[in-house]
Design an enzyme around this catalytic site. Structure first.
Site, PDB file in Angstrom:
ATOM      1  CB  THR A 153       3.005  -7.270   9.880  1.00  0.00           C
ATOM      2  OG1 THR A 153       3.025  -7.043   8.393  1.00  0.00           O
ATOM      3  CG2 THR A 153       2.405  -8.762  10.162  1.00  0.00           C
ATOM      4  CD  GLU A 191       1.828   5.269   6.589  1.00  0.00           C
ATOM      5  OE1 GLU A 191       1.315   6.062   7.455  1.00  0.00           O
ATOM      6  OE2 GLU A 191       1.174   4.799   5.600  1.00  0.00           O
ATOM      7  CB  THR A 223      -8.204  13.461   0.731  1.00  0.00           C
ATOM      8  OG1 THR A 223      -6.700  13.426   1.233  1.00  0.00           O
ATOM      9  CG2 THR A 223      -9.357  13.529   2.068  1.00  0.00           C
ATOM     10  CE  LYS A 234       0.216  -3.434   3.446  1.00  0.00           C
ATOM     11  NZ  LYS A 234      -0.693  -2.446   4.186  1.00  0.00           N
ATOM     12  CB  THR A 252      -1.061   0.120   1.100  1.00  0.00           C
ATOM     13  OG1 THR A 252      -0.280  -0.079   2.357  1.00  0.00           O
ATOM     14  CG2 THR A 252      -2.046  -1.258   1.181  1.00  0.00           C
ATOM     15  CG  ASN A 279      -0.425   8.437   8.625  1.00  0.00           C
ATOM     16  OD1 ASN A 279      -0.720   7.379   7.844  1.00  0.00           O
ATOM     17  ND2 ASN A 279       0.828   8.409   8.816  1.00  0.00           N
TER      18      ASN A 279
END
Lengths: 389, 389
Positions: free
Chosen positions: A185, A265, A389, A174, A152, A384
């Site tokens: 995870t 991230e 959006t 992932k 992702t 995040n």
């Protein structure tokens, strides 16, 4: 180096149009046997996605011949319709596989994993067409393609392999956000050609996840979809001991967990929190997690600031055994805090690299544990705040 | 509108040079009586700053005639020397006050509060000179100056007043980060001219903080220095009932708590999480806190994204009584989630304003509670990654 490295497995990854980007988004892993044993560990979140509820039932049966995974949608908080979608996916995969394969596969032997945005139904025509395409693309070399299709916000696929004596464990995972105990995870499929039944697989998997994925806490947020599956084909003909199996599965999980933390991230730091001198392992883990989840510690490290006072303040929120005036803290090897007060000059701490080690000595016993986390960066906030959006 | 609004109090705020900016950094609040009753509530962090350890002892005695507060340094994690510094500050304040005042003041009647960076000793010559200057500057109109002198990253001072029948409660607070239960403010001094003994004051203060400061969770980080003191002078000659006292103290605490949330570090949103339909108040608070502490919810709201799936995922981490397929969630009045799945169109949610209300109906009972928090913004990361450097 993938889920198809062990003998007895085929896999595929295809683009089915679930992701607007057009990137691969449907993966399939098939266990061609001779065995089809399975074990699984799932999110402890009480709000569980439909594929988690489905796959828990399937794994409970002890036999899994195929795993369908999709990115581009979590199928979580989607009500009874979402569960029917998962069921239909398993039925469709079983029927399609049975039509091309001498071995009959039933829907109850097909695990399903989904990842992506919560709260939206999956586009079923696209998903089922993707399953068809994945069946056609199945290959003994398809592991790498499968690992790509489950990404992702990951920036790179995560694959691993661990070798036993005449048998192997392969894996893919992932996950780049919503990483927290216990299950750290989003999705992970492990394969092995060892001969092992569901109970032996579960024992090895639980022992492995307890000290790997369960100790990764990237952002303190627990997912609705976390799933780790371990499939055994028995194709090597070798039945390892429980210790051998646990060792190899743990090595595979450890490697994947480190890859998750490395790709979290927006992170700029990979942080190991080593808690030593604890009265018990639970205390050590509790202290490590409290520090890992503290936004003020995480932002300080993003700013290359060895702010040990915030570390001590985080330790102080736990119920672990320790005396505040006995705790020592080192950041990257410099003992900036001894006996709960300032010690070595904090300017000696070099935080310019990506790897950070925080060592906390509670002076309360001999137990220890390490928890892994990331810093809290502008990029985390950006990624995040814009995700759905 | 300040701590000197109730009769019987004087206060001052001066610049002593603890802050490199030259801004005011030492405050003094004096209770001229006739009574000198006190109650206090303190951080539950096990790593407590020296002034917290000192002031807990002082408050235990039930008599406080003066409170010295300093910004520019928390005096936390400073070892035995740090505690001696706090003791010396109280001794110095008592001696200086006694020299200018007919009433004798002992060090054991002087509370001390500190706020600022953890882990560094205070510059005592500057602090003690500041105490001298504050004693000289004491005034029945000094409340506003005191509230300014306790600011750290606050952008504005926080004062309040609540009126009883013939008596008043005044208050000041500071705190913009490290706000979390249980104790959500860094420092708060409340004053009243009501006649009330230490036990009545404590009952009112505990009842008030339980539903105000304890339910503010700006960033999930618990401070080492949180202190709330309530001083009563009895100068009004009125002895209110316990209910009257609790009501006024709660109103003052509520107003200050809202000012804290409004001024939280780098926040762009002021978020009320109203949990209703809970089996008990504890369940409602647990759910509210879990949502308040979830970085993915907080970043989504920073991005004006009504990402209710993340809210449900946060609710799912709690032990509260609820069924996942019965939970409803409204964001700013739009019920985007009904029965655990998508309901009204999320595009109807207007998140452009600063105030956000999340309403969660657990459908498990009749209890409710509200928890207040902020979003997680780029500015939060920036401010907290650069604080000590």
């Amino acid at each position: 180096m993938t889920v198809t490295t062990p003998r007895g497995f085929r896999a595929a990854g295809v683009a089915a149009g679930l992701k607007t980007s057009g990137a691969p988004d449907v993966a399939l892993v098939v266990n061609d046997g001779p065995d089809a044993a399975v074990a699984g560990v799932f999110t402890s979140n009480r709000v569980k996605a439909a594929p988690v509820l489905w796959t828990q039932q399937v794994v409970h049966g002890g036999v899994v011949r195929a795993v369908v995974l999709n990115s581009g949608g979590a199928n979580a908080c989607t009500g009874p319709g979402g569960f029917q979608d998962t069921h239909a996916t398993a039925e469709h995969a079983a029927a399609t596989l049975a039509s091309t394969d001498p071995d009959q596969v039933s829907a109850g032997e097909v695990a399903v994993c989904s990842t992506g945005l919560i709260g939206e139904r999956l586009p079923m025509p696209e998903l089922l067409s993707g399953v068809d395409a994945a069946v056609r693309a199945l290959s003994p070399d398809g592991g790498a393609a499968a690992a790509e299709a489950i990404m992702t916000t990951d920036t790179r696929p995560k694959n691993t392999v661990a070798h036993g004596d005449g048998w192997t464990v392969g894996g893919m995972a992932k996950g780049a956000g919503m990483l927290a105990p216990a299950m750290a995870t989003m999705l992970c499929v492990l394969t092995t050609d060892a001969v092992a039944g569901p109970e032996a697989l579960y024992a090895a998997l639980r022992a492995a996840t307890r000290v790997t994925f369960d100790r990764v806490d990237s952002d303190g947020c627990m997912s609705t979809n976390d799933t780790v599956l371990l499939l055994a084909s028995g194709a090597s003909g070798v039945a390892p001991s429980e210790a051998e199996l646990t060792e190899a599965v743990t090595a595979a999980c450890h490697d994947l967990a480190q890859q998750l933390i490395a790709d979290a991230e927006g992170a700029t730091k990979q942080i190991s929190i080593e808690v030593v001198g604890a009265a018990g392992e639970d205390d050590a883990v509790e202290v490590g997690r409290a520090v890992a989840r503290n936004n003020l510690v995480k932002t300080a490290l993003f700013g290359n600031d060895p702010n040990w006072g915030r570390i001590l303040a985080a330790v102080g929120t736990t119920a672990a055994a320790f005396e505040p005036d006995e705790v020592d803290v080192a950041v990257n090897g410099i003992w900036v805090c001894r006996s709960g007060a300032a010690a070595e000059d904090r300017s000696k701490v070099d935080l310019t690299g990506r790897d950070v080690t925080i060592r906390i000595d509670l002076h309360a016993g001999a137990a220890e544990a390490t928890v892994w986390t990331n810093d809290l960066s502008h990029a985390y906030v950006h990624e995040n705040s814009a995700y759905s959006t």
